[in-house]
Design a protein around this motif. Structure first.
Motif, short mmCIF file in Angstrom:
data_model
loop_
_atom_site.label_atom_id
_atom_site.label_comp_id
_atom_site.label_asym_id
_atom_site.label_seq_id
_atom_site.Cartn_x
_atom_site.Cartn_y
_atom_site.Cartn_z
N ARG A 23 0.82 -1.23 0.00
CA ARG A 23 0.00 0.00 0.00
C ARG A 23 0.84 1.27 0.00
N ASN A 24 1.86 1.32 -0.86
CA ASN A 24 2.69 2.53 -0.88
C ASN A 24 2.31 3.48 -2.01
N TYR A 25 1.26 3.14 -2.74
CA TYR A 25 0.71 4.05 -3.76
C TYR A 25 -0.79 4.13 -3.46
N ALA A 26 -1.30 5.35 -3.29
CA ALA A 26 -2.68 5.53 -2.83
C ALA A 26 -3.70 4.89 -3.78
N GLU A 27 -3.48 5.04 -5.10
CA GLU A 27 -4.44 4.48 -6.08
C GLU A 27 -4.53 2.97 -5.94
N HIS A 28 -3.38 2.32 -5.69
CA HIS A 28 -3.38 0.86 -5.55
C HIS A 28 -4.05 0.45 -4.24
N ALA A 29 -3.79 1.18 -3.16
CA ALA A 29 -4.45 0.86 -1.88
C ALA A 29 -5.96 0.91 -2.07
N ARG A 30 -6.42 1.95 -2.80
CA ARG A 30 -7.86 2.10 -3.05
C ARG A 30 -8.42 0.94 -3.87
N GLU A 31 -7.66 0.51 -4.91
CA GLU A 31 -8.22 -0.52 -5.80
C GLU A 31 -8.41 -1.85 -5.06
N LEU A 32 -7.65 -2.06 -3.97
CA LEU A 32 -7.83 -3.29 -3.19
C LEU A 32 -8.72 -3.04 -1.96
N GLY A 33 -9.25 -1.82 -1.85
CA GLY A 33 -10.15 -1.52 -0.73
C GLY A 33 -9.45 -1.37 0.60
N ASN A 34 -8.15 -1.02 0.56
CA ASN A 34 -7.38 -0.85 1.80
C ASN A 34 -7.26 0.63 2.16
N GLU A 35 -7.11 0.89 3.46
CA GLU A 35 -6.83 2.26 3.89
C GLU A 35 -5.38 2.60 3.55
N THR A 36 -5.12 3.90 3.34
CA THR A 36 -3.75 4.36 3.14
C THR A 36 -3.07 4.45 4.49
#
Ligand code: MG
Length: 218
Positions: A23-36
């Motif tokens: 989760r070190n890129y915000a867009e990727h964290a979002r695509e997996l439904g994870n918090e930043t």
């Protein structure tokens, strides 16, 4: 034994630990439904998971969903412990390109149970890794284009400028927990666009000026 090579300087390091950021890129964290995350989320892959350019990823029988994640790899060249961010880059020997292969179905089951991720992230062939370019050949590790294609079709096209935690902070943070030693490798997280591969696919990963990988899937 797996080694990390810097062909331009004829250097070779036995690979130690591979410390990875999630989760070190915000867009990727979002695509997996994870918090930043506020602090870097870390996990490790064993050195035995490394394969080189042209070698094949073998999807384990216990997974039906194996994802690619292209990442900038940082090779440590000098030991450091609790290094300050402004001295961190002095310990980098080189930069390369990696694919953090992830058994997403297995990882999701483990996450749901609060269990560790190793069998989803550290299996044999889970870490395709290129040769490295010397650190001095990369003027700015946060101005790099990361690309991954499957069968010639672009799936990930990101920029290391979008990292949440940057390389000096990452090294400072990790080295306060684990002494970093020559031959250790850090995977700095993946931009958006992750997805599955199947047996018969061919992945190409590229960071211009840093490296390129062509990795078949079996
Ligand atoms: Mg990753």
């Amino acid at each position: 034994m797996k080694t990390a090579k810097i062909p331009a300087s004829n250097q070779e390091f036995p690979i130690g630990k591979i410390v990875c950021l999630a989760r070190n890129y915000a867009e990727h964290a979002r695509e997996l439904g994870n918090e930043t995350p506020a602090a870097p989320v870390l996990f490790m892959k064993p050195a035995s998971s490394v394969i080189g350019d042209g070698e094949a990823v073998r999807i384990p029988a216990y997974s039906q969903e194996c994802h690619y994640e292209v990442e900038l790899a940082v090779l440590i060249g000098k030991q450091c412990r609790a290094v300050a961010p402004d001295r961190a880059l002095e310990h980098v020997a080189g930069y390369g390109v990696a694919i953090d292969m992830t058994l997403r179905d297995v990882q999701n089951q483990l996450k749901a149970k609060g269990l560790p991720w190793e069998i989803a992230k550290g299996f044999d062939t889970a870490c395709p890794l290129s040769a490295f370019v010397p650190a001095g050949a990369v003027a700015d590790p946060h101005a790099l284009n990361l690309k991954l294609a499957v069968n010639g079709e672009t799936r990930q096209d990101g920029c290391s400028a979008d990292m949440i935690h940057r390389v000096p902070q990452i090294i400072a943070h990790i080295s306060a927990i684990f002494t970093l030693e020559p031959g250790d490798v850090i995977l700095t997280g993946t931009p958006a666009g992750v997805g599955p591969v199947r047996a018969g696919d061919v992945m190409t990963a590229e960071i211009v000026t840093v490296g390129r990988l062509t990795i078949p899937v079996t």
